[in-house]
Design a protein around this motif. Structure first.
Motif, PDB file in Angstrom:
ATOM      1  N   ALA A  23       0.919  -1.225   0.079  1.00  0.00           N
ATOM      2  CA  ALA A  23       0.028   0.058  -0.032  1.00  0.00           C
ATOM      3  C   ALA A  23       0.860   1.226   0.127  1.00  0.00           C
ATOM      4  O   ALA A  23       1.899   1.284   0.471  1.00  0.00           O
ATOM      5  CB  ALA A  23      -0.994   0.037   1.263  1.00  0.00           C
ATOM      6  N   THR A  24       0.489   2.217  -0.882  1.00  0.00           N
ATOM      7  CA  THR A  24       1.383   3.222  -0.882  1.00  0.00           C
ATOM      8  C   THR A  24       0.424   4.652  -0.172  1.00  0.00           C
ATOM      9  O   THR A  24      -0.638   4.660  -0.588  1.00  0.00           O
ATOM     10  CB  THR A  24       1.626   3.667  -2.312  1.00  0.00           C
ATOM     11  N   THR A  25       1.209   5.227   0.718  1.00  0.00           N
ATOM     12  CA  THR A  25       0.659   6.288   1.508  1.00  0.00           C
ATOM     13  C   THR A  25       1.088   7.650   0.806  1.00  0.00           C
ATOM     14  O   THR A  25       2.566   7.910   0.886  1.00  0.00           O
ATOM     15  CB  THR A  25       0.824   6.191   2.953  1.00  0.00           C
ATOM     16  N   VAL A  26       0.574   8.728   0.591  1.00  0.00           N
ATOM     17  CA  VAL A  26       0.779   9.945  -0.040  1.00  0.00           C
ATOM     18  C   VAL A  26       1.202  10.561   1.020  1.00  0.00           C
ATOM     19  O   VAL A  26       0.435  10.927   1.979  1.00  0.00           O
ATOM     20  CB  VAL A  26      -0.332  10.208  -0.993  1.00  0.00           C
ATOM     21  N   VAL A  27       2.323  11.246   0.949  1.00  0.00           N
ATOM     22  CA  VAL A  27       2.675  12.321   1.927  1.00  0.00           C
ATOM     23  C   VAL A  27       2.285  13.596   1.671  1.00  0.00           C
ATOM     24  O   VAL A  27       2.610  14.037   0.447  1.00  0.00           O
ATOM     25  CB  VAL A  27       4.306  12.031   1.991  1.00  0.00           C
ATOM     26  N   ALA A  28       1.226  14.200   2.384  1.00  0.00           N
ATOM     27  CA  ALA A  28       0.807  15.411   1.951  1.00  0.00           C
ATOM     28  C   ALA A  28       1.978  16.538   2.076  1.00  0.00           C
ATOM     29  O   ALA A  28       2.785  16.582   2.762  1.00  0.00           O
ATOM     30  CB  ALA A  28      -0.174  15.844   3.052  1.00  0.00           C
ATOM     31  N   ALA A  29       1.574  17.564   1.271  1.00  0.00           N
ATOM     32  CA  ALA A  29       2.478  18.714   1.141  1.00  0.00           C
ATOM     33  C   ALA A  29       2.717  19.440   2.458  1.00  0.00           C
ATOM     34  O   ALA A  29       1.578  19.374   3.252  1.00  0.00           O
ATOM     35  CB  ALA A  29       2.014  19.782   0.040  1.00  0.00           C
ATOM     36  N   GLY A  30       3.820  20.140   2.817  1.00  0.00           N
ATOM     37  CA  GLY A  30       3.579  20.714   3.949  1.00  0.00           C
ATOM     38  C   GLY A  30       4.690  20.126   4.972  1.00  0.00           C
ATOM     39  O   GLY A  30       4.986  18.815   4.771  1.00  0.00           O
ATOM     40  N   ASN A  31       4.811  20.715   6.296  1.00  0.00           N
ATOM     41  CA  ASN A  31       5.651  20.177   7.085  1.00  0.00           C
ATOM     42  C   ASN A  31       5.073  19.425   8.462  1.00  0.00           C
ATOM     43  O   ASN A  31       3.762  19.882   8.714  1.00  0.00           O
ATOM     44  CB  ASN A  31       6.425  21.420   7.962  1.00  0.00           C
ATOM     45  N   VAL A  32       5.651  18.570   8.758  1.00  0.00           N
ATOM     46  CA  VAL A  32       5.493  17.629  10.023  1.00  0.00           C
ATOM     47  C   VAL A  32       5.330  18.509  11.245  1.00  0.00           C
ATOM     48  O   VAL A  32       4.466  18.705  12.204  1.00  0.00           O
ATOM     49  CB  VAL A  32       5.847  16.458  10.052  1.00  0.00           C
ATOM     50  N   VAL A 299       5.792   8.685   9.932  1.00  0.00           N
ATOM     51  CA  VAL A 299       5.807   9.049   8.428  1.00  0.00           C
ATOM     52  C   VAL A 299       7.026   9.837   8.165  1.00  0.00           C
ATOM     53  O   VAL A 299       7.695   9.986   8.987  1.00  0.00           O
ATOM     54  CB  VAL A 299       4.508  10.370   8.058  1.00  0.00           C
ATOM     55  N   PRO A 300       7.389  10.046   7.093  1.00  0.00           N
ATOM     56  CA  PRO A 300       8.628  10.902   6.659  1.00  0.00           C
ATOM     57  C   PRO A 300       8.580  12.230   7.318  1.00  0.00           C
ATOM     58  O   PRO A 300       7.489  12.955   7.045  1.00  0.00           O
ATOM     59  CB  PRO A 300       8.679  10.810   4.991  1.00  0.00           C
ATOM     60  N   GLU A 301       9.560  12.621   7.632  1.00  0.00           N
ATOM     61  CA  GLU A 301       9.460  13.843   8.445  1.00  0.00           C
ATOM     62  C   GLU A 301      10.960  14.538   7.891  1.00  0.00           C
ATOM     63  O   GLU A 301      11.881  14.320   7.745  1.00  0.00           O
ATOM     64  CB  GLU A 301       9.780  13.386   9.932  1.00  0.00           C
ATOM     65  N   GLU A 302      10.712  15.893   7.788  1.00  0.00           N
ATOM     66  CA  GLU A 302      11.598  16.991   7.295  1.00  0.00           C
ATOM     67  C   GLU A 302      12.316  17.278   8.280  1.00  0.00           C
ATOM     68  O   GLU A 302      12.117  17.130   9.501  1.00  0.00           O
ATOM     69  CB  GLU A 302      10.876  18.205   6.874  1.00  0.00           C
TER      70      GLU A 302
END
Length: 320
Positions: A23-32, A299-302
């Protein structure tokens, strides 16, 4: 100009067929993160030494992009070739020139600097041993079967970390430092060059992809001058920046199950920290553990670098 069909064909050949995750989760735009993560002390110290500020450096690279329509055109063209949003390339350039080095006022200065650095014969070596000889050691035998420059140099970097980094081998004491810092910096430690601030090892990793997509000559570790010309010449280095970013996007989708193609702050973060495949595997392992424990996925984090890119994204997009 490449047709859409040809571009798709070349990308498939270069990066391989897409590997669908469960399953692929789309990472939303913007900062965590609501607030910017802490900027490393080395970056702050370098900026103070230059008697400037991060904001001033950001404004300088922003002005370069704003005033140079030719550069913006090059970025858009290369992004199209690699099937990514131009903001990924912009984010990498902005992050590097805000937290690493000041941007030059004009693109032409990068061409001039490229020529000035190539006036002498360069060498990739440590303690007199050339990298071409070093990678012939038996420890690197496991890498000989690797196809593609990315897998080959990723394997060599892994062997360096396992068998040489911080150890004494064959009477030679090796520093507890990165492979790229030890063998691929003939000028001075910590160096990266050009508008993309690429290091030579990254360029060597991306050589096959760029050759297939952009038709540029393949790079060879035995010709450091050609490597440095590539990373310092804007016309040559932008495809390498794009290939590096595309590799991160593909790795996070196929390995960790996250689509980060809509979040330039995440790709900028990975451009900054490197090793996207290893980080994607680490994220997958963490989320497998969390799933087994009934916990929410990570989730991936900046980081600080990517945070700035997302924070300023609207005004950067306005330039394009």
């Amino acid at each position: 100009m490449k047709s859409a069909f040809l571009t798709a064909f070349l990308l498939a050949a270069a990066f391989g067929p897409p590997q669908a995750s469960a399953a692929t989760t789309v990472v939303a735009a913007g900062n965590v993160n609501v607030e910017q993560p802490e900027v490393p002390g080395a970056s702050s110290k370098r900026t103070r030494a230059g008697k400037t500020t991060f904001d001033a450096k950001y404004r300088k690279v922003y002005a370069l992009l704003q005033n140079d329509g030719e550069l913006r055109g090059k970025i858009k063209s290369v992004a199209r070739d690699y099937g990514i949003d131009p903001m990924h390339i912009v984010g990498a350039i902005v992050g590097e020139h805000t937290y690493n080095v000041d941007a030059y006022d004009r693109l032409q200065t990068y061409y001039v600097k490229a020529v000035s650095y190539l006036s002498s014969k360069l060498r990739f070596a440590y303690e007199g041993e050339d990298i071409s000889d070093f990678i012939k050691r038996p420890e690197f035998a496991e890498c000989s079967g690797k196809s593609g420059s990315y897998d080959l140099w990723e394997c060599r970097e892994r062997v360096w970390n396992q068998d040489f980094r911080g150890k004494t081998v064959g009477g030679t004491s090796y520093p507890n430092d990165r492979f790229s810092a030890t063998f691929f910096q003939p000028f001075y430690a910590g160096q990266t060059f050009g508008i993309g601030q690429l290091n030579p090892l990254t360029a060597l990793q991306m050589s096959d992809v760029v050759h297939k997509v952009s038709r540029l000559p393949k790079l060879d570790e035995s010709d450091p001058n050609a490597v440095y010309k590539t990373i310092m010449d804007p016309d040559l280095t932008l495809p390498y920046v794009a290939a590096t970013l595309k590799t991160s996007i593909d790795a996070y989708k196929s390995i960790a199950g996250f689509d980060i193609s809509g979040n330039p702050g995440i790709t900028a973060t990975l451009y900054n920290v490197g090793n996207p495949e290893a980080r994607a595997y680490a994220l997958k392992a963490e989320n497998d553990r969390r799933e087994a424990a009934g916990e929410a996925p990570k989730v991936p984090e900046e980081n600080y670098y990517g945070w700035l890119v997302n924070d300023r994204l609207s005004e950067l997009k306005a330039l394009f």
